[in-house]
Design an enzyme around this catalytic site. Structure first.
Site, PDB file in Angstrom:
ATOM      1  CB  CYS A 115      -1.339   0.103   1.194  1.00  0.00           C
ATOM      2  SG  CYS A 115      -2.657  -1.679   1.194  1.00  0.00           S
ATOM      3  CG  HIS A 239      -2.789   3.285   2.463  1.00  0.00           C
ATOM      4  ND1 HIS A 239      -3.487   3.469   1.404  1.00  0.00           N
ATOM      5  CD2 HIS A 239      -2.708   2.008   3.700  1.00  0.00           C
ATOM      6  CE1 HIS A 239      -3.925   1.471   1.790  1.00  0.00           C
ATOM      7  NE2 HIS A 239      -4.217   1.048   2.366  1.00  0.00           N
ATOM      8  CG  ASN A 269      -6.313  -0.195   2.187  1.00  0.00           C
ATOM      9  OD1 ASN A 269      -6.114  -0.654   1.327  1.00  0.00           O
ATOM     10  ND2 ASN A 269      -6.172  -1.353   3.120  1.00  0.00           N
TER      11      ASN A 269
HETATM   12  N1  COA Z   1     -18.319  -7.999  11.380  1.00  0.00           N
HETATM   13  C1  COA Z   1     -18.118  -7.929  11.995  1.00  0.00           C
HETATM   14  N2  COA Z   1     -17.783  -8.577  13.798  1.00  0.00           N
HETATM   15  C2  COA Z   1     -15.921  -8.897  12.577  1.00  0.00           C
HETATM   16  C3  COA Z   1     -15.993  -8.506  12.034  1.00  0.00           C
HETATM   17  C4  COA Z   1     -16.881  -7.910  10.867  1.00  0.00           C
HETATM   18  N3  COA Z   1     -16.990  -7.889   9.712  1.00  0.00           N
HETATM   19  N4  COA Z   1     -14.720  -8.795  11.930  1.00  0.00           N
HETATM   20  C5  COA Z   1     -14.104  -8.780  13.056  1.00  0.00           C
HETATM   21  N5  COA Z   1     -15.434  -9.017  13.955  1.00  0.00           N
HETATM   22  C6  COA Z   1     -15.299  -9.151  15.350  1.00  0.00           C
HETATM   23  C7  COA Z   1     -14.093  -9.863  15.696  1.00  0.00           C
HETATM   24  O1  COA Z   1     -14.411 -11.757  15.954  1.00  0.00           O
HETATM   25  C8  COA Z   1     -14.004  -9.605  17.025  1.00  0.00           C
HETATM   26  O2  COA Z   1     -15.327 -10.611  17.759  1.00  0.00           O
HETATM   27  P1  COA Z   1     -14.703 -10.417  19.475  1.00  0.00           P
HETATM   28  O3  COA Z   1     -14.809  -9.313  20.019  1.00  0.00           O
HETATM   29  O4  COA Z   1     -16.514 -11.507  19.584  1.00  0.00           O
HETATM   30  O5  COA Z   1     -13.904 -11.496  19.796  1.00  0.00           O
HETATM   31  C9  COA Z   1     -15.067  -8.321  17.426  1.00  0.00           C
HETATM   32  O6  COA Z   1     -15.672  -8.092  16.320  1.00  0.00           O
HETATM   33  C10 COA Z   1     -13.591  -6.974  17.016  1.00  0.00           C
HETATM   34  O7  COA Z   1     -12.766  -7.020  16.364  1.00  0.00           O
HETATM   35  P2  COA Z   1     -11.313  -6.691  16.368  1.00  0.00           P
HETATM   36  O8  COA Z   1     -10.033  -7.382  15.164  1.00  0.00           O
HETATM   37  O9  COA Z   1     -10.598  -6.891  18.086  1.00  0.00           O
HETATM   38  O10 COA Z   1     -11.207  -5.189  15.712  1.00  0.00           O
HETATM   39  P3  COA Z   1     -11.057  -4.188  15.158  1.00  0.00           P
HETATM   40  O11 COA Z   1     -11.467  -3.184  16.383  1.00  0.00           O
HETATM   41  O12 COA Z   1      -9.746  -4.713  15.523  1.00  0.00           O
HETATM   42  O13 COA Z   1     -11.253  -3.813  13.936  1.00  0.00           O
HETATM   43  C11 COA Z   1     -10.432  -4.123  11.740  1.00  0.00           C
HETATM   44  C12 COA Z   1     -11.046  -4.882  12.613  1.00  0.00           C
HETATM   45  C13 COA Z   1      -9.632  -4.845  10.453  1.00  0.00           C
HETATM   46  C14 COA Z   1     -11.220  -3.082  11.176  1.00  0.00           C
HETATM   47  C15 COA Z   1      -8.610  -3.373  12.243  1.00  0.00           C
HETATM   48  O14 COA Z   1      -7.829  -4.623  13.697  1.00  0.00           O
HETATM   49  C16 COA Z   1      -7.909  -2.734  11.359  1.00  0.00           C
HETATM   50  O15 COA Z   1      -8.331  -1.842  10.489  1.00  0.00           O
HETATM   51  N6  COA Z   1      -6.740  -2.961  11.342  1.00  0.00           N
HETATM   52  C17 COA Z   1      -5.729  -2.686  10.230  1.00  0.00           C
HETATM   53  C18 COA Z   1      -6.060  -3.912   9.043  1.00  0.00           C
HETATM   54  C19 COA Z   1      -5.406  -2.662   7.428  1.00  0.00           C
HETATM   55  O16 COA Z   1      -5.962  -1.792   7.433  1.00  0.00           O
HETATM   56  N7  COA Z   1      -4.986  -3.240   6.567  1.00  0.00           N
HETATM   57  C20 COA Z   1      -4.974  -2.868   5.668  1.00  0.00           C
HETATM   58  C21 COA Z   1      -2.944  -2.035   5.728  1.00  0.00           C
HETATM   59  S1  COA Z   1      -2.128  -1.356   4.450  1.00  0.00           S
END
Ligand code: COA
Length: 316
Positions: A115, A239, A269
């Site tokens: 990215c 980004h 993204n």
């Molecule tokens: N819909 C509903 N629930 C979801 C879900 C979805 N699409 N994806 C995950 N969950 C759930 C998880 O299972 C978890 O449940 P639990 O508490 O029962 O275990 C809960 O939501 C929280 O998950 P978590 O991973 O802690 O959420 P988060 O607030 O960290 O958000 C992302 C997840 C992926 C959105 C976030 O971590 C993120 O954006 N990270 C950076 C990723 C990124 O930028 N990648 C590209 C880089 S170039």
């Protein structure tokens, strides 16, 4: 490639263009196939819909042609084509296919820095101009839908397809690039990766935790090289990975969100395309005027980070 010229080493962006696939996939569409909800996706990521479709070649040809048209440059006047992508259509030769379809007669190559790829490519292109090229077409394109596991709710809502392009032209003097930084930390490569031919694996929480820090480290280096502070920035083009990452970055820089370019709500993204698409939308919306300082800053798998400070229109 022409011989290295004396004196003229700077460059400015003289044209830009974007290409988004026609097919819109909303969060409601994802609710039908995944255990997720519109409310969860919007709250956690800021994404409402994304565009899916096309190939890396077809999207690049569309955005590249739009950038050439806006710059008023015919294909024979481009000296090099750099295509940032992490999803080439083939193992090699994607940039040459784009070169052929655009009618260019110049060197053409892919550059993969996930990215951060577009900023890497843009810095690369400034280097080509410093070495004597007159005009370089820089394209950032990704078709992440092809490497996304659509049954994985942790990644499927995030990634999508798009392309953005700019024409970079040589000018006398220093040009637009006041400061830049390219960074990588391979010890974090297991946080976000895909095998060749495989789908995206991601430790979302840890990527999130590191993203703001590595973006800010890079941005601060670029601003220091440019001799400016965040107060001098008219526009930040981050980004587009997660609206909460963008908000945290702006907060850390001490700038309000009104100065940020945000497209994530309708693009998701799009990796290498994310920064050029956000920049082009800001330009099309008339948000940039001559002399403005713009910060481009990205991070991605690898992990990589990259930033650049541009003075729009160049520096005489
Ligand atoms: N819909 C509903 N629930 C979801 C879900 C979805 N699409 N994806 C995950 N969950 C759930 C998880 O299972 C978890 O449940 P639990 O508490 O029962 O275990 C809960 O939501 C929280 O998950 P978590 O991973 O802690 O959420 P988060 O607030 O960290 O958000 C992302 C997840 C992926 C959105 C976030 O971590 C993120 O954006 N990270 C950076 C990723 C990124 O930028 N990648 C590209 C880089 S170039």
């Amino acid at each position: 490639m022409p011989a290295t010229r004396q004196g003229a080493t700077g460059a400015v962006i003289s044209g830009w263009g974007i290409a988004l696939p026609d097919k819109v996939v909303t969060n409601q569409d994802l609710e039908a196939t995944l255990d997720t909800s519109d409310e969860w996706i919007v709250t956690r990521t800021g994404i409402r819909e994304r565009r899916i479709g096309g190939s890396t070649v077809s999207l690049s040809v569309s955005s590249g042609q739009a950038a050439l048209d806006l710059a008023g440059v015919t294909p024979d006047r481009i000296d090099a084509l750099v295509v940032a992508t992490t999803t080439p259509d083939r193992q090699w030769g994607t940039a040459p296919m784009i070169q052929d379809q655009l009618g260019l007669r110049c060197g053409a190559y892919e550059l993969n820095a996930a990215c951060s790829g577009f900023v890497y490519a843009l810095v690369n292109a400034h280097g080509l101009i410093a070495m004597g090229a007159e005009r370089v077409l820089v394209i950032g394109t990704d078709t992440l839908s092809r490497i996304t596991d659509w049954d994985d709710r942790a990644t499927a809502p995030l990634f999508a397809d798009a392309s953005g392009a700019v024409v970079l032209e040589s000018v006398d003097g220093r040009g637009q690039l006041l400061g830049w930084d390219l960074d990588a930390d391979g010890s974090a490569s297991e946080l976000l990766w895909a095998t060749v031919g495989g789908t995206i694996n991601m430790e979302g929480k840890e990527v999130f935790r590191r993203a703001v820090r590595i973006m800010m480290d890079s941005a601060e280096k670029s601003m220091r090289h440019a001799g400016i502070t965040a107060d001098d920035l008219s526009l930040i083009v981050p980004h587009q990975a997660n609206i909460r990452i963008i908000q945290a970055a702006c907060e850390r820089l001490g700038v309000d969100m009104e100065r940020a370019a945000v497209t994530i709500d309708h693009t998701g993204n799009t990796s290498s395309a994310s920064i050029p698409v956000a920049l082009a939308e800001a330009l099309d919306d008339g948000r940039v005027k001559t002399g403005d300082h713009i910060l481009l800053v990205g991070f991605g798998g690898g992990m990589t980070a990259a930033s650049a400070v541009l003075r729009w229109g160049g520096t005489s």
